[in-house]
Write a protein that holds these residues in place. Structure first.
Motif, PDB file in Angstrom:
ATOM      1  N   LEU A 138      14.171   1.618  23.786  1.00 27.67           N
ATOM      2  CA  LEU A 138      14.907   0.307  23.747  1.00 27.67           C
ATOM      3  C   LEU A 138      14.824  -0.698  22.815  1.00 27.67           C
ATOM      4  O   LEU A 138      15.320  -1.439  22.140  1.00 27.67           O
ATOM      5  N   THR A 139      13.321  -0.816  22.794  1.00 28.89           N
ATOM      6  CA  THR A 139      12.878  -1.965  21.747  1.00 28.89           C
ATOM      7  C   THR A 139      12.982  -1.407  20.598  1.00 28.89           C
ATOM      8  O   THR A 139      13.308  -2.276  19.441  1.00 28.89           O
ATOM      9  N   LEU A 189      16.027  -7.676  22.786  1.00 27.88           N
ATOM     10  CA  LEU A 189      15.262  -6.582  23.282  1.00 27.88           C
ATOM     11  C   LEU A 189      13.982  -6.358  22.770  1.00 27.88           C
ATOM     12  O   LEU A 189      13.030  -5.834  23.216  1.00 27.88           O
ATOM     13  N   TRP A 190      13.736  -6.946  21.598  1.00 28.76           N
ATOM     14  CA  TRP A 190      12.348  -7.201  20.569  1.00 28.76           C
ATOM     15  C   TRP A 190      11.566  -7.998  21.413  1.00 28.76           C
ATOM     16  O   TRP A 190      10.257  -7.503  21.754  1.00 28.76           O
ATOM     17  N   LEU A 203       5.242  -4.128  26.179  1.00 27.50           N
ATOM     18  CA  LEU A 203       4.291  -3.286  25.503  1.00 27.50           C
ATOM     19  C   LEU A 203       3.152  -4.216  24.761  1.00 27.50           C
ATOM     20  O   LEU A 203       3.170  -5.238  24.802  1.00 27.50           O
ATOM     21  N   SER A 204       2.085  -3.436  23.947  1.00 27.69           N
ATOM     22  CA  SER A 204       1.076  -4.162  23.408  1.00 27.69           C
ATOM     23  C   SER A 204       1.832  -4.521  22.020  1.00 27.69           C
ATOM     24  O   SER A 204       2.909  -4.102  21.579  1.00 27.69           O
ATOM     25  N   VAL A 237       4.733  -2.887  19.442  1.00 25.90           N
ATOM     26  CA  VAL A 237       5.984  -3.179  18.898  1.00 25.90           C
ATOM     27  C   VAL A 237       5.917  -3.168  17.614  1.00 25.90           C
ATOM     28  O   VAL A 237       6.936  -2.979  17.003  1.00 25.90           O
ATOM     29  N   THR A 238       4.902  -3.956  16.960  1.00 27.80           N
ATOM     30  CA  THR A 238       5.186  -4.214  15.526  1.00 27.80           C
ATOM     31  C   THR A 238       5.089  -2.892  14.764  1.00 27.80           C
ATOM     32  O   THR A 238       5.653  -2.766  13.699  1.00 27.80           O
ATOM     33  N   PHE A 239       4.697  -1.590  15.164  1.00 27.88           N
ATOM     34  CA  PHE A 239       4.751  -0.363  14.663  1.00 27.88           C
ATOM     35  C   PHE A 239       5.906   0.239  14.630  1.00 27.88           C
ATOM     36  O   PHE A 239       6.499   1.270  14.001  1.00 27.88           O
TER      37      PHE A 239
END
Length: 313
Positions: free
Chosen positions: A9-10, A224-225, A232-233, A237-239
């Motif tokens: 979803l993210t 969502l972000w 999440l960590s 997320v950034t990956f």
């Protein structure tokens, strides 16, 4: 919710941001990046505020302003500035270094030790995006390079601070997203008026394009972000960020008649593999967003766009 579902979803957020380039070039007025950033941020923020019906309280007034400036208000103008001053794809390459920024900031602000796996995955992601978007170009503009670095640092810092500060008890990610989008939009508004003047005349395709950007591409995607950042960590997320330029490249090939060379395909494979490795190697973070003051303790590069020119989130 299972972690894999949360990741998927993210991931829809950067995938959505990857559609921005095609929408902008095909439907929107040219040379109006600040107006576009304003239309994306402020209406979406006000809509989410109306739905959440929650305003910041106490310290969250200034925290929301800081996060809104980092994630939206400063990020959009800096990224657009770099996009217009740098040659093909360079801004996207700088933006793909976001995972490395977040790894370092997470160690500094969250006390999360940087692992060799996360550093190598970040390097691989940046290298893969470079192969996809970077083409032969002339001399680099110093202002453009500095703006690209600053935009990446701004969004990365906002991501880590959102994770560090969590959100107030009883406040969901919808309200938190609304606060940030509204604050960021209010920051962009006077800049857009000063630099670009009055809003342009809009035809039906432009109205449709702006509606998509404000609703699906911004309101839903940023919700969502920020929701994902809480579950999440920050590193995980950034990956997911490299999915944005990869999506833009695929749309350019499928819908805009652009070609993908074997080198670009290899770069896409490398970047996607690094994205998966970033999820596997980030460790298990909190599955549910924690609220400040709750029993659980403290708990989130306009639209990324790329196709031979630049990347915007």
């Amino acid at each position: 919710m299972k972690r894999s579902a949360t990741v998927l979803l993210t991931a829809l957020a950067p995938v959505s941001w990857g559609t921005t380039y095609a929408v902008t070039t095909e439907f929107l007025p040219a040379e109006r990046p600040l107006f576009t950033g304003l239309v994306r941020a402020l209406p979406a923020g006000l809509l989410l505020l109306a739905l959440a019906r929650v305003l910041p309280r106490g310290a969250w007034w200034w925290k929301s302003a800081v996060l809104g400036a980092l994630n939206i208000g400063a990020f959009f103008p800096l990224l657009f500035l770099s996009a217009y001053r740098l040659p093909g794809g360079t801004a996207a390459v700088v933006g793909s270094a976001g995972p490395l920024f977040v790894v370092g900031l997470s160690a500094l602000l969250l006390g999360q030790r940087a692992t060799l796996r996360s550093v190598l995955a970040g390097i691989a992601a940046a290298s893969g995006v470079t192969l996809v978007v970077l083409k032969a170009a002339g001399s680099l503009d110093l202002v453009g390079v500095l703006a690209a670095v600053a935009s990446t640092a701004s969004m990365s810092t906002g991501t880590v601070l959102t994770k560090k500060w969590g959100r107030p008890e009883g406040v969901g990610p919808l309200a938190l997203t609304g606060w940030q989008l509204t604050a960021g939009g209010l920051l962009i508004a006077p800049l857009a008026l000063l630099v670009e003047g009055a809003p342009p005349a809009l035809d039906a395709p432009a109205v449709g394009g702006y509606l998509y950007l404000a609703l699906g591409n911004t309101a839903v995607s940023y919700w969502l972000w920020f929701r994902g950042i809480g579950r999440l960590s920050a590193t995980q997320v950034t990956f997911l960020g490299p999915l944005s330029p990869l999506t833009a490249a695929v749309i350019g090939w499928a819908a805009l008649g652009q070609t993908l060379s074997p080198v670009q395909l290899a770069g896409m494979t490398l970047a996607f593999g690094a994205t998966v490795a970033g999820q596997l190697g980030a460790g298990r973070g909190p599955e549910r967003t924690r609220s400040v003051g709750s029993a659980e303790g403290k708990g989130e590069k306009a639209s990324a766009e790329v196709t031979g020119s630049a990347v915007r989130r």
